[in-house]
Design a protein around this motif. Structure first.
Motif, PDB file in Angstrom:
ATOM      1  N   ASP A 276       2.290  -8.391   6.101  1.00  0.00           N
ATOM      2  CA  ASP A 276       1.552  -8.278   5.050  1.00  0.00           C
ATOM      3  C   ASP A 276       0.123  -7.738   5.068  1.00  0.00           C
ATOM      4  O   ASP A 276      -0.300  -6.963   4.334  1.00  0.00           O
ATOM      5  CB  ASP A 276       1.578  -9.616   4.155  1.00  0.00           C
ATOM      6  CG  ASP A 276       2.828  -9.950   3.384  1.00  0.00           C
ATOM      7  OD1 ASP A 276       3.703  -9.006   3.141  1.00  0.00           O
ATOM      8  OD2 ASP A 276       2.893 -11.235   3.021  1.00  0.00           O
ATOM      9  N   GLU A 305      11.311  -0.744   3.589  1.00  0.00           N
ATOM     10  CA  GLU A 305      11.012  -1.639   2.388  1.00  0.00           C
ATOM     11  C   GLU A 305      10.413  -0.786   1.391  1.00  0.00           C
ATOM     12  O   GLU A 305       9.160  -1.126   1.308  1.00  0.00           O
ATOM     13  CB  GLU A 305      10.302  -2.895   2.646  1.00  0.00           C
ATOM     14  CG  GLU A 305      11.173  -3.954   3.774  1.00  0.00           C
ATOM     15  CD  GLU A 305      10.600  -4.945   4.077  1.00  0.00           C
ATOM     16  OE1 GLU A 305      11.159  -6.272   3.446  1.00  0.00           O
ATOM     17  OE2 GLU A 305       9.702  -4.969   4.753  1.00  0.00           O
ATOM     18  N   ARG A 308       8.416  -2.759  -1.573  1.00  0.00           N
ATOM     19  CA  ARG A 308       7.415  -3.467  -0.887  1.00  0.00           C
ATOM     20  C   ARG A 308       5.932  -2.847  -0.648  1.00  0.00           C
ATOM     21  O   ARG A 308       5.025  -3.270  -1.018  1.00  0.00           O
ATOM     22  CB  ARG A 308       7.960  -4.251   0.368  1.00  0.00           C
ATOM     23  CG  ARG A 308       6.549  -4.921   0.878  1.00  0.00           C
ATOM     24  CD  ARG A 308       7.346  -5.988   2.105  1.00  0.00           C
ATOM     25  NE  ARG A 308       6.314  -6.623   2.875  1.00  0.00           N
ATOM     26  CZ  ARG A 308       6.132  -6.443   4.107  1.00  0.00           C
ATOM     27  NH1 ARG A 308       6.865  -5.416   4.774  1.00  0.00           N
ATOM     28  NH2 ARG A 308       5.105  -7.089   4.728  1.00  0.00           N
TER      29      ARG A 308
END
Length: 435
Positions: A276, A305, A308
């Motif tokens: 993250d 991803e 994301r």
């Protein structure tokens, strides 16, 4: 005297990202005219509207069963790996040792490099790609050859010499100071010349010493406006190796960040295995990720991803990543991008896919004011896609009831045969010959 051209066909282009702007992100004209003047877009609109304004006597070129879109933008590709595309049986690190380094060692030969660059650029045109962010080899001759060929074709291309001073065979390595001086000379020779721009290009963290990465950062400070192009978090073994080589770094991206390599013009290929904090830092700096679905599948690297990164505000473009990728075709690459999201239990709709391959790529490369759409004043790099290019495509699109469905079929079944004509600055550089 001005040069005026007009193309009549179905037109589609993007003005924003469908993931955030929905249906207002794209503009479609079922019967449209693209008006080009002196290599730039003058107008794109409904034929009935444009015909009222088009100067009399302008010949209109008709494409009756085609879709005309901006040229594809490939945000990550290796031209020295052209001859090793479809090399069998290895994952990333073994693949580099077995195939990549031996092939790239040939590019100190200027004439050889120019021959491969010529074939490579012809192949891009044949697949409708008009702009690309390109790896050279460690040899400055490879970049000189590439830019000379691209300049001759009036292409908008970004490229750079690989910087690599460790963890590779001696025959394909440079030295930190040498790489700095050679890159500096190439920047001064090519960056901003015609439609060419330079990218400072460390291969990836494991093959550059701390000194070399710091010198790459120094180049970015000395030459504002140049790009930084490298690899990031492609493969789990690679990520583990980076953690061992750089124990002081918080994560893989932090290695580059500490060297001053994060900016709006930093493009990182892959970005599959990101924490993250990495996503947050990419978003904060405006750096981009080049998603390379075909090579990720071919080398078994992992599943990207997309949702994301989009949710965290990271700019994403599409890269074929030849020669880890197995096709120059953006359409085939988009088909693989769809499959990767399916494996993740997600969807990639065809509008978003084509956005990523056109305006999304332009945004990732910080050139959306120049290419990637049909807005007035943009450079006239575009392509006509033939919806009847194969019997199957002609039959299947004939069953489609909506533009959404037609685009999905095109993205799934399309390949180089679909590309009828490719234009650069309003001039045709590729026309498909009748079979």
């Amino acid at each position: 005297m001005s040069s005026v051209k007009a193309i009549r066909s179905q037109l589609l282009y993007f003005v924003d990202d469908p993931a955030t702007a929905g249906d207002s992100a794209w503009i479609y004209h079922a019967d449209g005219i693209l008006w080009i003047e002196d290599g730039l877009i003058r107008m794109a609109g409904d034929a009935a509207e444009v015909l009222l304004q088009l100067p009399s006597g302008v010949e209109i070129e008709h494409f009756d069963h085609h879709l005309v879109i901006p040229g594809f933008i490939d945000t990550h590709i290796h031209y020295p790996q052209t001859e090793m595309i479809a090399a069998y049986g290895e994952r990333l690190l073994e693949w580099l040792e077995t195939y990549t380094f031996p092939v790239e060692s040939k590019f100190g030969d200027s004439e050889y490099a120019r021959q491969i660059a010529s074939f490579f650029l012809d192949e891009l045109a044949r697949n409708g790609t008009t702009t690309a962010l390109v790896f050279g080899s460690v040899h400055p001759e490879s970049v000189d050859a590439f830019f000379a060929e691209a300049q001759q074709r009036n292409l908008r291309m970004i490229a750079g010499k690989v910087m690599m001073d460790r963890n590779a065979p001696d025959y394909i390595c440079d030295e930190a100071q040498q790489s700095y001086e050679q890159s500096k000379a190439l920047i001064e020779r090519w960056h901003g010349v015609d439609r060419l721009q330079y990218a400072v290009t460390p291969r990836f963290a494991p093959t550059s010493s701390d000194e070399q990465l710091q010198l790459a950062g120094k180049l970015l400070c000395e030459y504002p406006g140049v790009y930084m192009h490298t690899h990031l978090a492609e493969n789990t073994e690679e990520c583990q190796w980076v953690a061992e080589l750089f124990p002081e770094a918080r994560h893989y991206l932090d290695v580059y960040d500490r060297a001053g390599l994060m900016s709006r013009r930093s493009v990182f290929a892959h970005g599959i295995h990101l924490c993250d904090d990495s996503c947050k830092r990419l978003s904060e700096t405006g750096a981009s990720i080049a998603h390379c679905p075909s090579s990720n599948l071919f080398l078994g690297s992992g599943l990207f991803e997309l949702d994301r990164l989009t949710e965290q505000g990271v700019s994403v473009g599409i890269g074929t990543d030849v020669g880890g990728g197995t096709s120059f075709s953006m359409l085939q690459t988009l088909a693989d991008a769809y499959k990767i999201q399916q494996l993740r239990g997600r969807k990639l709709d065809p509008f978003r896919a084509l956005y990523l391959a056109t305006l999304g790529g332009a945004r990732a490369l910080d050139i959306e004011d120049k290419v990637g759409s049909f807005q007035r004043g943009r450079e006239a790099d575009f392509v006509a896609l033939d919806l009847h290019a194969t019997e199957l495509l002609k039959f299947r699109t004939g069953q489609c009831k909506t533009l959404f469905e037609t685009l999905f079929v095109l993205n799934t079944l399309g390949d180089d045969r679909v590309v009828d004509t490719t234009w650069v600055m309003g001039e045709a550089i590729h026309k498909r010959r009748a079979v």
